[in-house]
Design an enzyme around this catalytic site. Structure first.
Site, PDB file in Angstrom:
ATOM      1  N   GLY A  14       0.811  -1.214   0.000  1.00 16.69           N
ATOM      2  CA  GLY A  14       0.000   0.000   0.000  1.00 16.69           C
ATOM      3  C   GLY A  14       0.840   1.257   0.000  1.00 16.69           C
ATOM      4  NE  ARG A  17      -4.325   5.871  -2.389  1.00 18.47           N
ATOM      5  CZ  ARG A  17      -5.218   5.818  -1.387  1.00 18.47           C
ATOM      6  NH1 ARG A  17      -5.217   6.760  -0.467  1.00 18.47           N
ATOM      7  NH2 ARG A  17      -6.098   4.845  -1.316  1.00 18.47           N
ATOM      8  CB  THR A  41      -2.308   0.970 -13.821  1.00 18.39           C
ATOM      9  OG1 THR A  41      -2.391   2.402 -13.955  1.00 18.39           O
ATOM     10  CG2 THR A  41      -3.691   0.352 -13.967  1.00 18.39           C
ATOM     11  CG  ASN A  91       1.269   1.447   4.869  1.00 14.30           C
ATOM     12  OD1 ASN A  91       1.084   2.153   5.849  1.00 14.30           O
ATOM     13  ND2 ASN A  91       0.844   1.792   3.646  1.00 14.30           N
ATOM     14  CB  SER A 151      -4.527   2.454  13.611  1.00 14.71           C
ATOM     15  OG  SER A 151      -5.292   3.592  13.957  1.00 14.71           O
ATOM     16  CE1 TYR A 164      -8.462   1.702   9.308  1.00 13.64           C
ATOM     17  CE2 TYR A 164      -8.514   2.664  11.515  1.00 13.64           C
ATOM     18  CZ  TYR A 164      -7.876   2.477  10.303  1.00 13.64           C
ATOM     19  OH  TYR A 164      -6.640   3.040  10.091  1.00 13.64           O
ATOM     20  CE  LYS A 168      -5.486  -0.127  10.437  1.00 15.05           C
ATOM     21  NZ  LYS A 168      -4.356  -0.359   9.516  1.00 15.05           N
ATOM     22  CB  ILE A 197      -1.104  10.198   9.965  1.00 17.94           C
ATOM     23  CG1 ILE A 197      -0.587   9.393  11.167  1.00 17.94           C
ATOM     24  CG2 ILE A 197       0.020  10.504   8.986  1.00 17.94           C
ATOM     25  CD1 ILE A 197       0.471  10.084  11.996  1.00 17.94           C
TER      26      ILE A 197
END
Length: 260
Positions: A14, A17, A41, A91, A151, A164, A168, A197
């Site tokens: 991941g 970005r 891609t 990540n 996290s 989520y 984590k 973040i």
């Protein structure tokens, strides 16, 4: 053991970005051959790859960690290209498509988030760990490491994105389990728990967190950055923490401190 090979190979999932890309930039700057991955891609991430400090020491592999064949392809491509893997940084992860209260959230959302954030990460780690164990019998200058990005949500309740938080929290146990199992092979496993973040994942709640930070929800009153997380990964990758395995690094501006 001395690990002097100047061309160590790091794989960051991941990493096209956000936090992952920040980690890729840092490791690339430090001399790692940086293998990046994502579902986009190669054409879409070409600019990001070329913006690395040393793009010639990088490789992008398109793939989905929730797909077993793609996970296998990640490892096979790395080994066929470089013959080794020195650092795995788990990540990749997703937030729920919609923030729904735990009394309304759906099985579809739960399965998607848990499947990508936890199940896929577990089996990718299993795959790479077995390869690292084998490589340790073949390479003399080999000190592999694993870093999991979880996290502050692993210990913080957010009832409008329960799946989520659960995913984590699961990563924290995965870290402990692999740290325990791999200790006998000399492969340390670390966990980094980011706080608030500044990434595209948090851009939609910027005003909310701006206010909370200004009011002191974190003792260090600023947003964290991908560079903050990347610096922590760098320390884990350096070998300076190798007598600590299963260690959790809170990179959260002090959020984890309980205060009255």
């Amino acid at each position: 053991m001395s690990c002097t090979n100047s061309k160590k190979i790091a794989f960051i999932t991941g990493s096209s970005r956000g936090i992952g890309y920040g980690i890729a930039q840092e490791l690339n700057q430090e001399g790692f051959v940086t293998v990046m991955s994502g579902t986009s891609t190669s054409e879409k991430v070409a600019e990001a790859v070329q913006s690395l400090p040393f793009p010639e020491n990088s490789l992008y592999i398109q793939g989905d960690i929730s797909n077993a064949q793609d996970r296998r392809n990640f490892l096979d491509t790395i080994l066929s290209s470089f013959g080794r893997i020195d650092l795995l940084v788990n990540n990749a992860g997703v937030a729920p498509s919609a923030r729904l209260d735990i009394l309304q959230t759906t099985e579809e959302s739960y399965d998607r988030v848990m499947g990508i954030n936890l199940k896929s990460m577990f089996f990718l780690t299993q795959l790479f760990a077995n390869s690292m164990i084998q490589l340790k019998t073949q390479l003399s200058d080999y000190c592999p490491r694993i870093v999991n990005i979880s996290s502050m949500s692993s210990f913080t309740s957010s009832t409008n994105r329960g799946e989520y938080c659960i995913s984590k929290a699961g990563i924290s146990m995965v870290t402990m389990l692999f740290a325990d199992k791999l200790a006998e092979t000399g492969i340390p496993v670390f966990e980094i728990q980011p706080g608030i973040i500044a990434t595209d994942m948090t851009s939609g709640v910027k005003e909310k967190y701006d206010k909370m930070i200004s009011e002191g929800i974190t003792p260090i009153r600023r947003w964290g950055t991908p560079k903050d997380i990347a610096d922590a990964v760098s320390v884990c990758a350096s070998g300076k923490l190798d007598f600590a395995t299963g260690q959790v690094l809170h990179v959260d501006g002090g959020f984890h401190i309980q205060r009255l």
